[in-house]
Scaffold this motif. Structure first.
Motif, PDB file in Angstrom:
ATOM      1  N   ASP A   6       0.828  -1.213   0.000  1.00 27.41           N
ATOM      2  CA  ASP A   6       0.000   0.000   0.000  1.00 27.41           C
ATOM      3  C   ASP A   6       0.858   1.257   0.000  1.00 27.41           C
ATOM      4  OD1 ASP A   6      -2.285  -1.510   0.048  1.00 27.41           O
ATOM      5  OD2 ASP A   6      -2.780  -1.129   2.141  1.00 27.41           O
ATOM      6  N   ARG A  44      -8.002   1.974  -2.215  1.00 27.55           N
ATOM      7  CA  ARG A  44      -7.340   1.698  -0.924  1.00 27.55           C
ATOM      8  C   ARG A  44      -6.048   0.928  -1.112  1.00 27.55           C
ATOM      9  NH1 ARG A  44     -12.676   0.409   0.465  1.00 27.55           N
ATOM     10  NH2 ARG A  44     -12.251  -1.838   0.506  1.00 27.55           N
ATOM     11  N   HIS A  45      -5.999   0.095  -2.142  1.00 26.61           N
ATOM     12  CA  HIS A  45      -4.834  -0.776  -2.373  1.00 26.61           C
ATOM     13  C   HIS A  45      -4.399  -0.623  -3.841  1.00 26.61           C
ATOM     14  CE1 HIS A  45      -5.745  -2.580   1.519  1.00 26.61           C
ATOM     15  NE2 HIS A  45      -6.983  -2.756   1.111  1.00 26.61           N
TER      16      HIS A  45
END
Length: 349
Positions: A130, A202-203
């Motif tokens: 991430d 988010r990722h």
């Protein structure tokens, strides 16, 4: 203020060099990215960039296209005296270059204390990906975060390939479909696409990992696609799967640039707005030639007129418009009537 103290970028460079000397980072290993430096040392992006630039000028690190900043293959360890001097300047005191039998025994004890687990290893891998992208993930890098050797991880995962597969499956577990679910086929497909987009946001590494031509067996990802297509009726399985993968490809293909942007920011030290501002004069010279009326028509809105989010929204609406032609046409054929004209929906936002 202590004017004799080295500037922050020099202190950071000295500490990264000390990690290389101590063997924590070997030739070819990625060094902390600018983003990671800003978090770990609490400095601005410009300071982080200056620290890596200084190490590059000294030949300690080098930039590898498509990989990032790594320890240079020709980098040599400084002497313990030099290391102590650098540490003293940074205010950290002398450091040991290598550990003896006592340190090795301590490390073995840490590895045997039961602190590791497959779930913790997977979470650690996700955290690295991430922050720095999937290329930064390695068994060695994850192990370093736990203070253990790479071999300790192999008791829980077979290698990096299995680790990344577990990471991808784990993040799909974050998805929570709405309850009650949308009843209409279009609303259901749109909701499924937005769930995927939010997950990729988010990722950022996830989109580039997934493959349509060589899909990995991930039940949680498959369950999301099943849910997304559950209200499309009257289609044979092959057509239905083509519809599903067309939608997946739009979302994933657009999101693939998220990781590219993350790695470009780490490599250049510039976020998207800063980079666009730096490129502005060059674009203006091109547009002033008069040969690019479409671009010239954007005026001063060029920077925000087209973003990954607007591409996602526009493309999603067009994909669903196309699916509507097929779905409504099939329904009309079954019912023996003329298919209604499809009115394209405007893109959101």
């Amino acid at each position: 203020m202590d004017r004799s103290a080295p500037p922050p970028y020099r202190r950071i460079a000295d500490e990264i060099r000390a990690r290389i000397t101590a063997g924590d980072l070997a030739p070819g290993d990625r060094v902390p990215s600018t983003r990671r430096i800003t978090k770990e040392w609490g400095v601005a992006m410009a300071t982080a960039t200056k620290a890596l630039t200084a190490l590059g000028q000294e030949g300690v690190v080098q930039v590898v296209p498509g990989v990032g900043t790594v320890v240079a293959e020709t980098s040599t360890a400084v002497s313990s005296k030099q290391l102590d001097e650098a540490s003293a300047q940074a205010g950290t005191g002398p450091r040991r270059v290598s550990g003896g039998a006592g340190e090795r025994k301590e490390r073995r004890a840490r590895e045997a204390d039961g602190g590791l687990s497959r779930a913790r290893i997977v979470r650690a891998g996700i955290g690295i990906a991430d922050a720095e992208g999937l290329r930064a993930v390695s068994m060695r890098r994850v192990a370093a975060g736990f203070g253990v050797s790479s071999m300790a991880l192999y008791r829980y995962v077979a290698g990096k390939d299995e680790l990344v597969l577990l990471m991808a499956d784990a993040v799909f577990a974050e998805v929570r479909v709405p309850d009650p679910a949308p009843e209409g086929w279009r609303e259901r497909m749109e909701a499924g696409a937005r769930l995927q987009w939010a997950l990729y946001r988010r990722h950022p590494w996830l989109a580039q990992y997934l493959s349509v031509s060589r899909p990995q067996p991930m039940p949680r990802a498959m369950a999301l696609i099943e849910w997304t297509m559950a209200r499309v009726e009257g289609m044979d399985p092959v057509t239905l799967l083509h519809l599903a993968l067309t939608l997946v490809n739009h979302v994933r293909g657009t999101a693939a640039s998220l990781e590219d942007d993350l790695e470009a920011e780490q490599r250049t030290g510039l976020d998207r707005r800063q980079w666009m501002a730096a490129m502005g004069p060059a674009y203006e010279r091109i547009i002033r030639s008069g040969r690019y009326p479409m671009y010239a028509g954007l005026g001063g809105n060029g920077e925000d007129a087209v973003t990954l989010d607007t591409l996602f929204e526009f493309g999603l609406a067009r994909v669903l418009d196309g699916v509507s032609v097929l779905v409504e046409g099939r329904t009309a054929l079954v019912e023996g009537r003329t298919a209604p004209a499809v009115r394209p929906r405007p893109a959101a936002g």
